[in-house]
Design a protein around this motif. Structure first.
Motif, mmCIF file in Angstrom:
data_model
loop_
_atom_site.group_PDB
_atom_site.id
_atom_site.type_symbol
_atom_site.label_atom_id
_atom_site.label_comp_id
_atom_site.label_asym_id
_atom_site.label_seq_id
_atom_site.Cartn_x
_atom_site.Cartn_y
_atom_site.Cartn_z
ATOM 1 N N ALA A 1 -18.209 -7.855 1.121
ATOM 2 C CA ALA A 1 -17.650 -6.842 2.026
ATOM 3 C C ALA A 1 -16.315 -7.320 2.605
ATOM 4 O O ALA A 1 -15.359 -6.538 2.705
ATOM 5 N N LYS A 2 -16.228 -8.598 2.966
ATOM 6 C CA LYS A 2 -14.975 -9.148 3.491
ATOM 7 C C LYS A 2 -13.885 -9.130 2.422
ATOM 8 O O LYS A 2 -12.733 -8.785 2.699
ATOM 9 N N LEU A 3 -14.244 -9.505 1.195
ATOM 10 C CA LEU A 3 -13.268 -9.502 0.110
ATOM 11 C C LEU A 3 -12.801 -8.078 -0.198
ATOM 12 O O LEU A 3 -11.622 -7.854 -0.478
ATOM 13 N N ARG A 4 -13.718 -7.138 -0.125
ATOM 14 C CA ARG A 4 -13.351 -5.733 -0.372
ATOM 15 C C ARG A 4 -12.364 -5.265 0.692
ATOM 16 O O ARG A 4 -11.380 -4.594 0.374
ATOM 17 N N ALA A 5 -12.620 -5.613 1.942
ATOM 18 C CA ALA A 5 -11.708 -5.226 3.020
ATOM 19 C C ALA A 5 -10.326 -5.836 2.791
ATOM 20 O O ALA A 5 -9.307 -5.169 2.984
ATOM 21 N N LYS A 6 -10.290 -7.075 2.367
ATOM 22 C CA LYS A 6 -9.016 -7.733 2.074
ATOM 23 C C LYS A 6 -8.318 -7.045 0.906
ATOM 24 O O LYS A 6 -7.099 -6.842 0.936
ATOM 25 N N ALA A 7 -9.071 -6.665 -0.097
ATOM 26 C CA ALA A 7 -8.504 -5.979 -1.259
ATOM 27 C C ALA A 7 -7.900 -4.638 -0.849
ATOM 28 O O ALA A 7 -6.833 -4.259 -1.328
ATOM 29 N N GLU A 8 -8.569 -3.932 0.038
ATOM 30 C CA GLU A 8 -8.082 -2.626 0.471
ATOM 31 C C GLU A 8 -6.775 -2.737 1.241
ATOM 32 O O GLU A 8 -5.992 -1.797 1.284
ATOM 33 N N GLN A 9 -6.530 -3.889 1.857
ATOM 34 C CA GLN A 9 -5.300 -4.087 2.627
ATOM 35 C C GLN A 9 -4.160 -4.648 1.787
ATOM 36 O O GLN A 9 -3.023 -4.707 2.243
ATOM 37 N N ALA A 10 -4.437 -5.031 0.580
ATOM 38 C CA ALA A 10 -3.428 -5.640 -0.288
ATOM 39 C C ALA A 10 -2.425 -4.595 -0.769
ATOM 40 O O ALA A 10 -2.687 -3.394 -0.729
#
Length: 95
Positions: free
Chosen positions: A23-32
């Motif tokens: 979930a944390k990695l997904r959130a980071k991906a969405e902000q990239a």
């Protein structure tokens, strides 16, 4: 608590931890940025596939009767190893 229950509790705790990390990695991906976002989202999708495989192994283990769960340990542990390695690679790529 018997050994099977203790083993399942350990596996479930690891699954829960991985789910939070994904979930944390997904959130980071969405902000990239757009170009990096696609790469990151592909990585997240790969992690989810590994997670599903691990969850399936966990469900099979839970359904195992008697001592049959011991025979399934190697398959479960292989799925866990694959998921662990995929998480390491993803964390490295996302940093």
């Amino acid at each position: 608590m018997d050994r099977k229950d203790a083993y399942q509790d350990k596996l479930q705790a690891q699954l829960d931890e991985w789910k939070a990390q994904i979930a944390k990695l997904r959130a980071k991906a969405e902000q990239a940025q757009a170009d990096a976002r696609l790469k990151y989202m592909q990585e997240v999708d790969e992690l989810r596939e590994h997670q599903k495989k691990a969850e399936t192994r966990m469900e099979e283990l839970q359904r195992a009767q008697g001592e049959a769960w011991k025979d399934m340990k190697s398959g479960v542990e292989a799925a866990w190893d694959e998921m662990g390695e995929a998480m390491k690679r993803a964390r490295k790529r996302f940093s």
